[in-house]
Every structure is written in structure tokens, then in C-alpha cells.
Design an enzyme around this catalytic site. Sequence first.
Site, mmCIF file in Angstrom:
data_model
loop_
_atom_site.group_PDB
_atom_site.id
_atom_site.type_symbol
_atom_site.label_atom_id
_atom_site.label_comp_id
_atom_site.label_asym_id
_atom_site.label_seq_id
_atom_site.Cartn_x
_atom_site.Cartn_y
_atom_site.Cartn_z
ATOM 1 N N ASP A 67 0.878 -1.171 0.000
ATOM 2 C CA ASP A 67 0.000 0.000 0.000
ATOM 3 C C ASP A 67 0.913 1.217 0.000
ATOM 4 O O ASP A 67 1.670 1.423 0.948
ATOM 5 C CB ASP A 67 -0.875 -0.042 1.264
ATOM 6 C CG ASP A 67 -1.867 1.109 1.299
ATOM 7 O OD1 ASP A 67 -1.774 2.001 0.439
ATOM 8 O OD2 ASP A 67 -2.725 1.093 2.204
ATOM 9 N N ASP A 121 -3.327 2.357 -5.745
ATOM 10 C CA ASP A 121 -2.146 2.379 -4.892
ATOM 11 C C ASP A 121 -1.940 1.103 -4.099
ATOM 12 O O ASP A 121 -0.992 0.997 -3.344
ATOM 13 C CB ASP A 121 -2.234 3.577 -3.935
ATOM 14 C CG ASP A 121 -3.515 3.554 -3.122
ATOM 15 O OD1 ASP A 121 -4.478 2.917 -3.573
ATOM 16 O OD2 ASP A 121 -3.558 4.166 -2.047
ATOM 17 N N GLU A 122 -2.826 0.122 -4.255
ATOM 18 C CA GLU A 122 -2.674 -1.096 -3.472
ATOM 19 C C GLU A 122 -2.575 -2.291 -4.402
ATOM 20 O O GLU A 122 -3.111 -2.270 -5.509
ATOM 21 C CB GLU A 122 -3.891 -1.300 -2.548
ATOM 22 C CG GLU A 122 -4.066 -0.185 -1.543
ATOM 23 C CD GLU A 122 -5.290 -0.391 -0.661
ATOM 24 O OE1 GLU A 122 -5.684 -1.554 -0.465
ATOM 25 O OE2 GLU A 122 -5.846 0.598 -0.192
#
Lengths: 390, 414
Positions: free
Chosen positions: B10, B106-107
Amino acid sequence: MLIAIPRQKFFEQLMVVTKTAASKSTIPSLEGVYIEIRPLAEDSAKITATAANTEMIITASSIYTVSEAKEVSAFALVLPVKIQDVVRRLPGETIQLLFDRENFAVTVFGQGHEARAQSEFRIFGFDPQDFPGTPSFTAPDLCLQMKSPDLRRALRQILFAISADESKPAFTGVHFRLLAEKLVLASSDTFRVATTSCRFSEFSHLKEGVGSFLAPGRLLQECVRTFGEGGRFQTEQTVTLKTERNKLLLESGEVMIFSRLLDENYPDVERVLPKEFAGSSAILTGELIACLERALVLTETGSPVLKFTFEKDGLTVKASSRYGKVQDRVAAKGEGADLEISLNARFLLDMLKVCEGEEVIFRHTGPNRGVLLKDDLYEEFRYFLLPIKS
Amino acid sequence: MKERVILHADINNFYASVECLHRPEIRNRPVVVGGDESLRHGIVLAKNYAAKATGIRTGETLWQARLKCPGLVVLPPNYPLYLRYARFARQIYADFTDRIEPFGLDEAWLDVSGGDGVLTADTIRERIRRELGVTASVGVSYNKIFAKLGSDIKKPDATTPVSRENYQTVAWPLPVEELLYVGRATRAKLRSYSIHTIGQLAAAPLSFLHGIFGKVGDVLHAFANGQDQSPVMRLNEEALIKSIGNSTTTPRDLTCDEEVKIILFVLCESVCARMREHGFLCRTVAVSIRDNTLFCFERQSKLQAPSHISGEIAGVAMQLFRQHHNWLKPIRSIGVRCSELLPANGPLQLTVFDDDARDKLAALDETVASLRKRFGHFCIQRASVSADRPLGSIDPKGDHVIHPVGFFRNGMLK
């Protein structure tokens, strides 16, 4: 009131109408069969059975020789459709019906072979006043008479191609168009078009300008089931078709089917049928059916797509799926250009199964264009099927 | 079977970190990335640590954020830039495994079974820091759910292992809403049964959870006990897409059919352009409506034929809207979603009567798309859309945010 009538005949009369009875309705009597008894003479009576749903009304009447009668006078009631099953299962050739006028009920007796073997059903009915009356055709716009086997044949040739999709209401119907001496029928579900014609013997055109109409497909399916050969109830060899404004009546002998006409625009079918062809291929119908059914084994459920290669001396059908591959070849008499095309095999089989001729003739216009199929027995029967673009 | 090793990476404060990287002058000031207030999208989308320290939270309005922190730097989102960084990050992950399942921008989950999870996680963090200039938190576990929990525990730039040995002390004390798929509604329900932590959820009997939540109850029970078996999907964009949709909070509340029509056309054009880009046709169209009391509903309808023609889909969407909305309240937000996708180049049953007209419409959409590509989105507009400039001047496709793909898309609930 008591009458005794032949069991089998009454059963067959009920069979004609009960399928039409509404399966679920806010008006309970619509779920039943309307039965009317009218005495004609000492030993005969006319029984009329009527069933209705929101789309159509069907009525069958018949004159019975009454072997036993007590206090017979005109009477009507609505019975649940279960009456059909009761009549079917009762013992003996003759059944007795004892009507209870006050309570709209009937007691049905069947006599077995032995004197003491007897069945007795008391069935609760409804007051017939809620039941819809049959519409009257006092001034029909159009009145045609046809041979019932001919109409049945014509309907069978096109009914499979109607659409079940209620969002396209026009395509749930069959389009009728009146030409000089024949009635042209057409159906389509937008993927294919079937058209044929039917001769008529008598014709009166009482109102000018009524040259075409759109009849609900459901009603016509009922006609095929009921009229002529293979029909369940003895009817005459002729069918009379009448239209009056938005109503339609089909009548044969003692069976009458009423319906509303569909008020929708129907496209000009003749315009979309190709007139010029790049090639053709004649194949034995039986062989082709067997070939398609074999190839279909390996297609995915819900996607009955086969690839067809038409050549001078044969037709090759191919299918492949995660189960495997199949290639099946049948003899064909080809002319003109070869063709490779993907078609929905179920759509093809629909048509092949109503073909009565030895051979079916494919006429094609090119890849990714529709093919026109003909049964070699009936010149007027044409089936236009659009391919699957891959 | 050998124990799986799953990482969840993350990137910390992704939007804000990328912005700060590109603007050294604001690095040490409180920064948030927020939507356009003039179009009523004015909420905090992301924040940096300086902004977080003042108590600003993601999702609150920009004016609330400014009250908490005078001198706050508010930046408009720059999605193409974020997308670029997301791709860079995925390239790094791809050096370690081919099983990468992105979850939003973003993960991502990574299946590195057979390797040393913590060591790999540290290497990945190191590379992200050195090569991209941003930091990431990585959770290491034996299933996806605990890996995700792990990445949330320590921030920034940290590796947190959640193993079979320590999950009871690491994961179970966490509040229950940290668990994937425990949102506001589920949390409230669980709280009403006095379930506040993941450990309490794990201890709740399966039959009890099933009674409250149905199938989701089974899933929650499995999640809390670390029994999640779902595999990390391979990175394959096409297979992931189950539906394509677009929604927008309109620049002003809508009060009549005409205004709704404009927005629906704009949204349908965006959805259809995207379906075309991915090579899809759809069978089903759904419209979701949210009114000014934030009451929302969604209704769907089947198409007569598979389509990606914006005019057709907008027509169906408008019909759906007319059928189901009664105009008791003005509308704040509208969405259009196309599902039951099938490949546009797959086999297609041709039809007899209307193909020509449809071909023309498809060609028209195609032409509009190529014009927009060359001259910008607003070079060509439908007349009805340009009738109301403020409403018509949104470009949902250009402004769009990539949302996390649903966790259940591989049908584990079916």
C-alpha cells in the site's frame, strides 16, 4: 337437472378449451371453464365449453345424444379446469352430470363394470355472470374461408419464427397479407423471417382497405393444435377467418377462437428477402437434420453455433468448444460460388423440422449475408436466416 | 499444500506523496488533494502526514479541512500522473512475481509463495523508496485479508508480518471496521451485537453471523479467522472487468427530465467510449440515482441486443429513469453502469431489419471518439448536451477516478 352423456366426447371437448383458461387471474372464474347446457329435443342437448385468458377466448360446442335426462333446461356455470381430469378418470363409457342450480355445483357419476362400482365427484363451481361473453362479429371487415389442413400447414411453416420477446410486440405476431387469391403469412423474430401462403376458397371483402393484419402468435398456436388433422376435437375441414376492427375470429365447425389483433407496425418482409443469389445447395432434409444434431452435441449450451462450408459436392459442418471438435459432412448438390458461414443451428432445425419435402435448398448471397432456405415441396415457403458474424 | 506467502503493498498517501514529490516547495506543508469545489466535488481525496496531524480526514469537505488547518495547500487531482506511478510500482512488483492483483491505484496483493515474505517485502519497499521516491507499507501473511490488515498497521514505510503464530495478538485487537468488507452499515450492525474488534468477530459463532448477514456472514467469519482462501489473481485487465460504469455528482442539483437527459447522455458517452476501448458490448444497463437527501437506488434493464452505442444506451437509461424516479426530491448524483459484458469481436447474430441504422450509429460513435482523441473532449458535443453549458461541460471519462475493483468479482459469493 340430470343428464347422461358419452364420457370420451365430453373429455375431448374440454381438452380443446382448458389449456386456454387463465392460470392465475384476479377474477376467479377466468381460471375455470364456462359450461353451458341447452336442451334441443327430448334426447339431445348442446353443450358449450368456453375458456378465456387476457389474450383470447376459445369456445367449443357439441350436440350430445342424452341417454338419461331429468328436468333439463338451459343452464350455465363455471367449473374449475379440474373437471377435465375428473372426466378423464371416471370409469365407464357414459357419465351422469347432476347440476345443482342454486350452488353452481355439479355432481359427476361414473359407473364401473360391476353394478356396485361407482365414482361420485361433487365439484364446486362459480356463478357464470363474471365470465366474459364472446364478442360478436356483426359486420366483419374481412371474411375468408380456407381448408383447415392448408391453414395448419401454413401456420406450422412460420409459427416457429415468432419472437417470445414482449418488448418487441409486433414480432410476437404473425403478419397476414391478402393477395389476389392467397393469404400471405409472415413471421420474424428479427434474426430470421419465415413466409408462406395459404389458398382460400371463399372471400368477402366487406370493407375496403383491409388488406393486412397482425394476429397474436399464441392464438395461432392454439389453432394448429385444434383445427384439422391432428386436432383433438372433431372439426370441419374448413376454417373461417373474420376480422372486425381490432378483433379476430377463427371458426371451424363448432370451435371458435376469438382474439384481439395486434396494433403494431410490421416491416415489409418482402423487401428484405434477397432476389439474387451467388450460389445454391440442395441437401436431403433428413440427412441434414441428423448431421446438425450430431454436431450440436459438442456446442456449448446456449450457443448452438455451427460453421458451414458449402461446396459443389457437399456441405461440411464444424463445431468446436471446450469439449472438443466435430466435423460432419453430408452430400449436397451445389451450384455457383462456395460459401463459408456461421449459423445458429437451432434456428435451422426449427425450419427443417417442419419441412415436408425430400430436399431443402439453401440459396446464399455471400459471407456475412443472409441465406434463403426453401422446402422443395412448397414453392411459397421461404425462410431467410441471418448468419452469425464472427 | 505449502503455506502461501502473500504481500499487500500500500503506497502511503499515494496522491499526496506523488504531488509532494513533484512540488518540492510544499513538501513540508500540510497538503491535500481535493476535487473541484465549483463542480461540487470538493472533498479531501488524499492528504500528507502534515495534513493528517491537523486532524484532516479523507472524505471530509475542503471547507472543513481549511477550518482545521489554515494555510492548507489544496491541489487538484492529476490522475494521469498517479496512473503513471501506479504502473511504475507494478513494474517493480512484476520483478518478484507474476501473480499481482491490483486493488485500486495504490494497493496490490502479491503472491510470493516459496520465498521469504518479510525479506521480499523489505526489498520491495526499498526499491519503491529509491526508484519512485515514495514510501509503501507492506503486510505479509498467509492470506489476502490479513496481508491487507498488516499493511495498515504500521505506516509509513514499514513491513508488518501477520503470521499464523501472531495473528491473534496482531490482528484480533484491531477494530472490526479495519477488516475488508466491513463498511459503515456492517460495522453498525456488528456493534449492535457488541462486536467491536476483529477478535470478537472471529469468536462469534458462524451460525450467528450467517443468521444476521446471510452468505456475507460466512465470508466475514472466514476473514476474521484468517481462513480466506481467495487466490491472488494474475494481472490481466480484460478478465477483471465485469462491468463498466460512470457516475457523477452534478454541478448543481437536477430538477427536471431535461437536465437528467443531458447528464445521462454525457455519462453514457463516457461508458460507451470505455466499452469500445476495451472491446466490449453490454447486455444490461443500470442507472443509479442519489437525491439531495442522499437516498439512493439503482434500477437495471436488459437491452434488446448487445450494444455499445451511446444513443441506444442513453435511451434505455432515460427510460429506466422515467420509470423509476418520481421527482419528489432534486437529484444530486447519477450513475450509469453497463454489465453482462461480452467481447465486441465475438460471434454476433445479425438481424434482419435494423442493422443498417445501428451500424451508422456505431460508426458515428467511432468518429466522435476519434475526433475527441485528436481535438479534445469538447470539440464535438450533442446539441442537447451543449444546451446547458454548466451541466454539459463535465468530461466524466477524462476526470475519472479508478476505484478499487470489487473483492468479490471472482464470484466467491455465488
